[in-house]
Each structure stands twice: as C-alpha cells, then as structure tokens.
Write an enzyme that holds these catalytic residues in place. Structure first.
Site, PDB file in Angstrom:
ATOM      1  N   MET A   1      39.546  46.320  39.986  1.00  0.00           N
ATOM      2  CA  MET A   1      40.592  45.357  39.168  1.00  0.00           C
ATOM      3  C   MET A   1      39.917  43.998  39.560  1.00  0.00           C
ATOM      4  O   MET A   1      38.987  43.733  38.962  1.00  0.00           O
ATOM      5  CB  MET A   1      41.847  45.405  39.665  1.00  0.00           C
ATOM      6  CG  MET A   1      42.975  44.853  39.004  1.00  0.00           C
ATOM      7  SD  MET A   1      43.718  45.717  37.808  1.00  0.00           S
ATOM      8  CE  MET A   1      45.360  44.827  37.748  1.00  0.00           C
ATOM      9  N   CYS A   2      40.570  43.314  40.183  1.00  0.00           N
ATOM     10  CA  CYS A   2      40.392  41.664  40.420  1.00  0.00           C
ATOM     11  C   CYS A   2      40.695  40.681  39.253  1.00  0.00           C
ATOM     12  O   CYS A   2      40.711  41.157  38.063  1.00  0.00           O
ATOM     13  CB  CYS A   2      38.735  41.226  40.797  1.00  0.00           C
ATOM     14  SG  CYS A   2      38.244  42.432  42.205  1.00  0.00           S
TER      15      CYS A   2
END
Lengths: 229, 310
Positions: B14-15
């Site tokens: 994700m991030c």
C-alpha cells in the site's frame, strides 16, 4: 431534494440514507457536495433515484449500483461503478483504473478518459468512453459493450469472451485472442443507441471498428488436448 | 541498521506518496505547510511510519548532512567535536531525533568519514546543498509534528506514509531513501530483481544501508546520474532495468520526477498549475492545494517519464 455535505456528514451516514430510500419515496433527487476525493461515495444504491455528486471522488464510487442514475461532476478514482447491476453512472471527468469492472448491467458513461483495465471482466454492462482508454481494457470481458470514441491502449480485449468492443480511434495493440471483426448493421444500431444514451451526437457509428473474441482461447479444442494437461 | 531478513526486503503493497514542486517563489514559504496537509490525508494508506525530504535553505559554499539518533545523548557535543576535527565551523540544528549539520561543502567527504568512524550510532539520512530528510516510526501526522514540517520552507519536497506488509517497521525502513547528494526517492510497490541489481551496484561501488528494495532503486538512479544522465534519462533507463511494481517519486537538487511501471497498478495523480506541480497517491491528497479546481489534474501514464526541473 436532499443535499448531503460530505464535509459535515460521514460517509457511512450518507450511504445509509441512500440505502434507506424506499420504493415510492418522494426523495428522488439527491445532491452530494464536497466529496473531496472520498472513497465509496454512493455505493450499493438500490433505488430508482437521481444522484448528483458535485466534485471528484476516490476509490469505488457508485459501486454495485442498481437502478439509480448517478452523475459525478468531476473525476473518479479506481473502481468506479464496479459491479453495476442496472441504472446509469455518468462521469463528467476522467476515470482511473478498472472503471466498470465486472459490471453486470446498466450504462457507464465517461466523458473524459479512462485509464487501464476499463471494463475488466465485464459481464453485461455497457460502457461508453468519450475520450481514450488505457491498457488491458475489457480483459476477460464476458458480455456487454465497450464503446471508445478515442484511442485504446495496449492489449485491448485480452482473453475476451463475448463482450463486444468498439473503438473509433487507434488501438495500440490487441490482446490475446482479440481480433477485428466486421461492423454489421446490428452493430451500427447498437452504437447508435449507446451513443444516443450517452448524449454523444457528434460521432457517427460508422466511424468505429469492432473487436471481439477469435474464440480460439476459451473454446475447448481437441487438437489442443495435450496443452490442457 | 540493515533489516536482516531476505523477506524483509520486500517493498510495500500500500503506502501513500505526496510530492510538491514549487514553480512560483511566492509559495516557497508555504511548502512545509502544504506538504504537511497533503501527508496528513495519506495517513490511512500508511499508518506505520512516515518520512519526508525538503529541499531548501541553500547557502552558497555550504552543504548539509542530516543525521538521526534514537538516543538524544548522541547529539551532545557532536557539532563541536566535528568542528575540532575538521578545523572549520559546524552549525547544528536539532529537530527531535534528527539533526542537520551545516558545514563548508568541500569538507563533506571528510565529515562523513569522521561521522562513520567516531559516531557509528548516528544514521546519515541524507547529504546535499539543499536536501534535509526526516523519517521516523509513528503515525504520519505525529511524525510530521515532531519535526515541525509545517514550518519548513523550500522549493520542493516529497513525503511518504508507509504500510509495512512484510518487513519490520523501523526508522531506516521508512522512506525517502537517499543514495546520492541532494537525491531522494519514495516508492509504492515492490521490486522483484533488487537482489541482483544490488549485487551489481555494489560491484560498481555503491554503498547500501539496508536490504530494502526501494534503496536499490534509489541507488540505481543515483548511479545513472553519476554517469552523466539527467533525472529524466535515468528514469527512462530504469524502465528497462527495474522489474516489479512501482510508482516512484524522485527529487534531485533542482528536479522532481515521477515514474510508474508499465502495468501501473499503483495509484498516482498529478496536478499542475502555473505555480506548482503536485503528486498524490490519491486525489484526496491534492484537494487543499490552491487553485486545485482549475489545475490540470491527470493520472500519469504507465511507463512514461515525467520530470520537472528549475
């Protein structure tokens, strides 16, 4: 005509109000303001109401729509109108990846461009894109129509089943088992209908090319029995 | 400080990434405030840790070294000790677990060697004329607050919120990664050929602080630019040599670049006006920017290099 301000009201509260609209309700027009890129706006609506979203949204806008007519006055993030069943979703701006994915019915109109994987695994939805679409559009599309007034990116219709694809501009490349097919009268009629429903009047059905499955990939062929292992 | 496990080298599923490149000098005093707002909107994409690089505070003839120490005692007498050894003044500005050392640019290699030898507990986060890098474990808004990001000024900046899915949540595992003077890179995705590439780059003399795949991408670009390629050219070369999923945002002394892999699963939105270029993993990150309603907003194309230089 309720107006919901997403700057003040929570997303769950908005979607609950939309889910609670009963048959024969007088609240047939809903306005949603200040979406500011929020996710999952107007997801799971199951009523023949009109919803206008005033601004751009994030992931999964108008997903699983049934019967509602939803207009987004902006752009949408990934997964817009995912798994739509019926009704319509109109995006006035651009759509991010996998717009209309797995849609089973209804009409998705994108007035701008759609990026990659538009209509992936479509199962009966009709999608009309005024601009261009990115790569891997209609990947494994099973049924429905994808109409692109601009250009298509790489690997259009890769592993497509029986979805019908129409592109007016260039196609960067066709995916596995996707071929150009003749544009017959019945296809012109479909194009005329879908362009009309999308409100696109300056584009002629005869300007499109049709693409679809060569039916060599998904049909069992005894000659290839060894390859199926 | 290197992460030990080979699995721990994987990047992040994700991030959140934000980036801002100012064109109109009038906005430079607000860079930190704008970047801080943008970073805050991406907390739920990466609540584990956060980091950012800010380019500003240039003084002719001077360079900066950003160092990190989890123990505040690590900074006691640091500047004076370094100044004594170098025989030249060193100014230190502390911000929580980080400190910026400012000294004559020509003394940087020597200062770096002294730091490594005499202060092995210090982590060198970045070196350059303009760059300062801050990163820590914690909720992104809290991390930004600890370093007072909103008060920072400058010409461009890049921020990252990390959701570590396979590797340890550590300070050194947070982004940005800096592998060359005034260079930094943040990444959403994971690279599959980073071990080979790391070996190759080590052979060519690059040094690595972690086993992280993102650091390899940063070092790869640094190496290309060391050989004379521009940021845009280096990113273009990266398309051939970097295998995996990535959206990169890269900063150099005067430049700002964006690159997505050909499959382009990792989200990215760009906005541009006469006054700035902004990047966000999602449109949410951009909604508070000035004149965003009339900005050109678009999704960067796959396998296409975008870069701006002043």
């Amino acid at each position: 005509m309720p107006t919901i301000d997403l700057a003040e009201s929570g997303l769950r509260s908005l979607n609950k109000q939309l889910h609670d609209v009963g048959e024969g309700s007088n609240e047939t027009h809903w306005d949603i303001i200040n979406p500011r890129g929020a996710h999952a706006v107007a997801v799971g609506v199951n009523a023949a109401i009109a919803i206008t979203i005033h601004g751009s949204t994030g992931y999964y806008c108008a997903g699983m729509n049934r019967e509602a007519r939803i207009v987004v006055q902006g752009s949408v993030g990934p997964g817009a109108a995912e798994n739509m069943m019926s009704g319509s979703v109109t995006v006035m701006g651009d759509a991010s990846q996998y717009a209309g994915a797995t849609g089973q019915g209804g009409l998705l109109v994108i007035q701008g461009n759609a990026s990659s994987r538009c209509g992936i695994s479509m199962k009966g939805i009709d999608i009309v894109v005024r601009g261009n679409i990115g790569h891997m559009a209609a990947f494994m599309g099973q049924a429905g129509h994808l109409v692109v007034c601009g250009d298509a990116g790489d690997a259009l219709g890769d592993s497509v089943y029986e979805a019908k694809l129409f592109v007016r501009g260039s196609v960067k490349s066709l995916g596995a088992d996707c071929i150009e097919k003749p544009l017959r009268a019945e296809h012109l009629a479909v194009l005329e209908k879908l362009l009309g429903q999308a409100g696109i009047t300056d584009v002629k059905p005869s300007e499109f090319k049709r693409y679809g499955s060569a039916r060599k990939l998904y049909n069992f062929s005894v000659d290839h029995a060894d390859a199926y292992g | 400080m290197a992460e030990q496990s080979a699995i721990g080298a994987m990047g992040e599923i994700m991030c959140g990434i934000v980036g801002l490149f100012i064109k109109d000098k009038g906005l430079e005093p607000h860079l930190g405030q704008m970047l801080s707002d943008m970073l805050g909107t991406m907390c739920d994409r990466g609540p584990d840790s956060a980091g950012f690089a800010v380019y500003g505070g240039f003084e002719d003839g001077f360079s900066k070294i950003t160092v990190q120490s989890s123990d505040p005692a690590g900074f006691v007498g640091l500047a004076d000790g370094l100044a004594d050894k170098l025989g030249a003044p060193v100014r230190m500005t502390r911000k929580d677990t980080h400190a910026v050392l400012r000294l004559a640019a020509n003394l940087i290699p020597e200062a770096r060697a002294i730091l490594r030898l005499d202060h092995p507990h210090l982590c060198i986060m970045g070196i350059g004329d303009k760059i300062e890098i801050y990163k820590e474990v914690g909720y992104p808004t809290e991390v930004a607050g600890r370093f007072a990001l909103s008060a920072m000024t400058g010409s461009h900046g890049i921020g990252h919120t990390r959701m570590a899915t396979e590797s340890a949540v550590t300070t050194m595992g947070a982004h940005p990664f800096s592998t060359g003077a005034d260079q930094c890179l943040v990444h959403n995705g994971s690279l599959s050929n980073h071990n080979n590439l790391r070996r190759e780059l080590k052979r060519r003399g690059m040094q690595f602080e972690t086993e992280n795949d993102t650091e390899v991408a940063a070092a790869y670009l640094s190496q290309q630019m060391e050989q004379g390629l521009s940021l845009g050219e280096a990113l273009g070369r990266g398309l051939e040599d970097l295998d995996g999923f990535y959206t990169f945002v890269v900063g150099t002394r005067n430049g700002f670049g964006v690159l997505r892999d050909p499959i382009a699963c990792k989200p990215a939105v760009l906005a541009e006006t006469d006054r700035y270029v902004a990047f966000g993993s999602e449109y949410r990150a951009l909604v508070n920017l000035p004149e965003i309603e009339t900005a050109k907003v678009w999704e960067p194309e796959p396998a296409t290099v975008y870069f701006w230089e002043r």
